[in-house]
Scaffold this active site. Structure first.
Site: not given
Ligand SMILES: CC(C)=CCC/C(C)=C/CC/C(C)=C/COP(=O)(O)OP(=O)(O)O
Length: 282
Positions: A45
């Site tokens: 996150d």
């Molecule tokens: C191929 C592979 C495994 C790639 C990984 C890429 C990656 C780091 C994906 C995370 C996606 C995600 C929705 C994370 C949550 O952070 P958020 O977007 O909800 O951020 P926030 O908590 O700041 O809102």
């Protein structure tokens, strides 16, 4: 003069690098005195907050997928550290079914970014002898992304140094529902189920139909970004897991965060074993 400065800088960089890798090796050596987790799962996150902080595109517009680049590399670094420590199973919550409810352009850019990352993974994991597995309802992905995930699974099926499970189009409730329905179907055609089985055996048979059946239950679940919830992640598998939440944003996670989480797990495990021992003595 410029050349001399550059070469001194390079030399200083090399010394710093080898000093930090020496310190890391020593710390890992100390950690290995205690129990090393077999499986660490990450709730990654804080990617959007990181992008905002770094003034990267975070509104889901074209190139918005770039905001997950740092997060992807953070996962690769964690994978390397886990290999070095001897943690065999690593699981990452990459995209939940609920994430499909985000703005369509954001979902689209995230999916495009995933596809790009799968191609990169294909090169990286083969070098590191990592088997990649996908957990989730892959039917919800585009044909291209699903095909790429399946190719990666097949291409790495023989590797066994580590197992990286990527949870995509995943929620735990969906996984449990899927496993129960599969099990009912098997019972209907009398494939495996026996009404006289005791509950432990029945549970094992349902477990075999989980998307996560390739890995043992996680010893630690690490959540970055400051939240303390599981958010529909590994609800079935986490009944004995040590939960570790940290304020750091996922792309900023570093070796110290991992070390601290493992130390906490070791302390917790010792406490848990002592409690069990006392329970038996009573
Ligand atoms: C191929 C592979 C495994 C790639 C990984 C890429 C990656 C780091 C994906 C995370 C996606 C995600 C929705 C994370 C949550 O952070 P958020 O977007 O909800 O951020 P926030 O908590 O700041 O809102």
């Amino acid at each position: 003069m410029e050349k001399e400065v550059m070469s001194s800088l390079k030399m200083a960089g090399n010394i710093l690098c080898s000093a930090s890798s020496f310190i890391r090796k020593c710390i890992f050596g100390v950690l290995r005195v205690g129990p090393i987790p077999n499986h660490i799962a990450f709730i990654m996150d804080g990617n959007r907050r990181y992008a905002k902080k770094q003034k990267l595109s975070h509104d889901g517009a074209a190139g918005g997928g770039g905001r997950y680049d740092a997060g992807f590399w953070a996962l690769m670094v964690m994978l390397l550290y886990c290999q070095e420590l001897g943690v065999k199973y690593i699981t990452a919550y990459a995209f939940s079914i609920d994430n499909f409810k985000r703005k369509p352009e954001e979902v689209e850019s995230l999916m495009a970014s995933m596809l790009e990352k799968f191609h990169l993974l294909d090169i990286l994991v083969k070098r590191l002898a990592v088997r990649v597995h996908f957990a989730g309802n892959l039917e919800l992905l585009s044909n291209e992304l699903r095909a790429s995930a399946m190719e990666l699974t097949e291409a790495t099926a023989e590797y066994s140094k580590s197992v990286l499970t990527i949870c995509i189009a995943y929620t735990s409730r969906d996984e449990i529902l899927h496993a129960v329905l599969e099990s009912c179907e098997q019972k209907r055609i009398d494939l495996e189920f026996d009404n006289d089985d005791d509950n432990e055996i029945k549970l094992m048979k349902v477990e075999k139909n989980m998307y996560m059946a390739v890995a043992p239950d996680p010893d630690i679940i690490i959540r970055t970004g400051g939240e303390n919830r599981l958010s529909n992640f590994l609800l079935w598998q986490s009944c004995w897991s040590h939960l570790h939440s940290m304020w750091v944003l996922w792309p900023e996670i570093g070796v110290w965060n991992l070390v601290f989480a493992i130390l906490n797990f070791q302390r917790n495990k010792t406490y848990y074993l002592e409690m069990k021992k006392k329970e038996k003595e009573l």
